[in-house]
Write a protein that holds these residues in place. Sequence first.
Motif, PDB file in Angstrom:
ATOM      1  N   GLU A 261      85.494  59.849  55.725  1.00  0.00           N
ATOM      2  CA  GLU A 261      87.053  60.566  55.109  1.00  0.00           C
ATOM      3  C   GLU A 261      88.215  60.565  56.075  1.00  0.00           C
ATOM      4  OE1 GLU A 261      86.302  63.586  52.419  1.00  0.00           O
ATOM      5  OE2 GLU A 261      85.866  63.205  50.566  1.00  0.00           O
ATOM      6  N   SER A 262      88.341  61.142  57.245  1.00  0.00           N
ATOM      7  CA  SER A 262      88.509  61.756  58.576  1.00  0.00           C
ATOM      8  C   SER A 262      88.392  60.190  58.919  1.00  0.00           C
ATOM      9  CB  SER A 262      88.338  62.746  59.163  1.00  0.00           C
ATOM     10  OG  SER A 262      89.140  62.841  60.315  1.00  0.00           O
ATOM     11  N   VAL A 263      87.481  59.084  59.339  1.00  0.00           N
ATOM     12  CA  VAL A 263      87.857  58.386  59.669  1.00  0.00           C
ATOM     13  C   VAL A 263      88.533  56.612  58.592  1.00  0.00           C
ATOM     14  CG1 VAL A 263      86.680  56.225  61.303  1.00  0.00           C
ATOM     15  CG2 VAL A 263      86.259  58.434  61.879  1.00  0.00           C
ATOM     16  N   GLY A 264      87.717  57.037  57.607  1.00  0.00           N
ATOM     17  CA  GLY A 264      88.018  55.840  56.809  1.00  0.00           C
ATOM     18  C   GLY A 264      89.170  55.966  55.704  1.00  0.00           C
ATOM     19  N   ALA A 265      89.781  56.954  55.188  1.00  0.00           N
ATOM     20  CA  ALA A 265      90.792  57.234  54.624  1.00  0.00           C
ATOM     21  C   ALA A 265      92.360  57.144  56.396  1.00  0.00           C
ATOM     22  CB  ALA A 265      91.283  58.016  54.259  1.00  0.00           C
ATOM     23  N   ASP A 266      93.436  56.639  55.029  1.00  0.00           N
ATOM     24  CA  ASP A 266      94.506  56.074  55.112  1.00  0.00           C
ATOM     25  C   ASP A 266      95.527  55.491  53.863  1.00  0.00           C
ATOM     26  OD1 ASP A 266      94.175  53.049  54.291  1.00  0.00           O
ATOM     27  OD2 ASP A 266      94.336  52.871  56.386  1.00  0.00           O
ATOM     28  N   VAL A 267      96.524  54.844  54.559  1.00  0.00           N
ATOM     29  CA  VAL A 267      97.949  54.541  53.446  1.00  0.00           C
ATOM     30  C   VAL A 267      97.177  54.084  52.182  1.00  0.00           C
ATOM     31  CG1 VAL A 267     100.263  54.630  53.241  1.00  0.00           C
ATOM     32  CG2 VAL A 267      99.249  54.268  55.505  1.00  0.00           C
ATOM     33  N   ASP A 268      96.680  52.452  52.929  1.00  0.00           N
ATOM     34  CA  ASP A 268      95.455  51.501  51.977  1.00  0.00           C
ATOM     35  C   ASP A 268      94.525  52.901  50.843  1.00  0.00           C
ATOM     36  OD1 ASP A 268      97.609  50.054  52.717  1.00  0.00           O
ATOM     37  OD2 ASP A 268      95.801  49.195  54.426  1.00  0.00           O
ATOM     38  N   LEU A 269      93.987  53.471  51.772  1.00  0.00           N
ATOM     39  CA  LEU A 269      93.130  53.935  51.316  1.00  0.00           C
ATOM     40  C   LEU A 269      92.601  55.521  51.625  1.00  0.00           C
ATOM     41  CD1 LEU A 269      89.901  53.151  50.085  1.00  0.00           C
ATOM     42  CD2 LEU A 269      88.791  53.427  52.238  1.00  0.00           C
ATOM     43  N   ASP A 270      93.355  56.074  50.475  1.00  0.00           N
ATOM     44  CA  ASP A 270      92.561  57.747  50.309  1.00  0.00           C
ATOM     45  C   ASP A 270      91.503  58.594  50.498  1.00  0.00           C
ATOM     46  OD1 ASP A 270      92.550  58.167  47.745  1.00  0.00           O
ATOM     47  OD2 ASP A 270      94.320  58.194  47.196  1.00  0.00           O
ATOM     48  N   ALA A 271      91.082  60.106  50.855  1.00  0.00           N
ATOM     49  CA  ALA A 271      90.266  60.869  50.864  1.00  0.00           C
ATOM     50  C   ALA A 271      89.511  60.558  49.911  1.00  0.00           C
ATOM     51  CB  ALA A 271      90.659  61.933  51.971  1.00  0.00           C
ATOM     52  N   ALA A 272      89.898  60.345  48.791  1.00  0.00           N
ATOM     53  CA  ALA A 272      89.431  60.824  47.457  1.00  0.00           C
ATOM     54  C   ALA A 272      88.516  59.359  47.045  1.00  0.00           C
ATOM     55  CB  ALA A 272      90.573  60.656  45.873  1.00  0.00           C
ATOM     56  N   ASP A 273      89.082  58.323  47.872  1.00  0.00           N
ATOM     57  CA  ASP A 273      88.484  56.905  47.261  1.00  0.00           C
ATOM     58  C   ASP A 273      87.337  56.454  48.408  1.00  0.00           C
ATOM     59  OD1 ASP A 273      90.547  56.339  45.323  1.00  0.00           O
ATOM     60  OD2 ASP A 273      92.076  55.659  46.396  1.00  0.00           O
TER      61      ASP A 273
END
Length: 178
Positions: free
Chosen positions: A30-42
């Motif tokens: 989640e920390s590395v993969g989440a950003d504006v296009d993909l939020d942590a929940a996704d």
Amino acid sequence: WSYNLLDDREKSLLQRLGTFAGDFTMEAAESVGADVDLDAADVLDTLGALVDKSLVVMRESEGTARYFLLETIRQYAAGRLKETGAFPLVCQRHARTYMELVAEAAPHLITRERPQWIERIHRELDNVRAALACTRDDDVTSYLRMCGDLGWFWYSSGLWAEGRRWQEARAQVQRVLR
């Protein structure tokens, strides 16, 4: 060919996961993969889809789900991430995740809790090394802080030679800064 069957979110997350050098937790993903296009929940759902498609492997270790990419898939994903030009940004997020772990562990490495923290850093050691490599040239301040925080880890775990190599690289970086 399986990469081409992924939707955009799956491709994006797989590329970002290519920055991991070893296995990782959901929180790290989640920390590395989440950003504006993909939020942590996704990230959880998308990671589950990648596991279902056998591009990410999930295994349980010490009661915790840990994920990893086979090396050929990891290299392909990292290569695709580099092609997008986003590699430095994602590498920084990856490094920050492991810098926070090392900074949290540092004060415990001189207490009775040392064995638990040594074990925890050992479990994440491949990613800690990747974080050091990522920051060595591009984020010198973070690199120096991380080297300092790892001093007791290297001493306590018997990884003196490795610690010395990172510290020597640290000294070279400091000389350049002067």
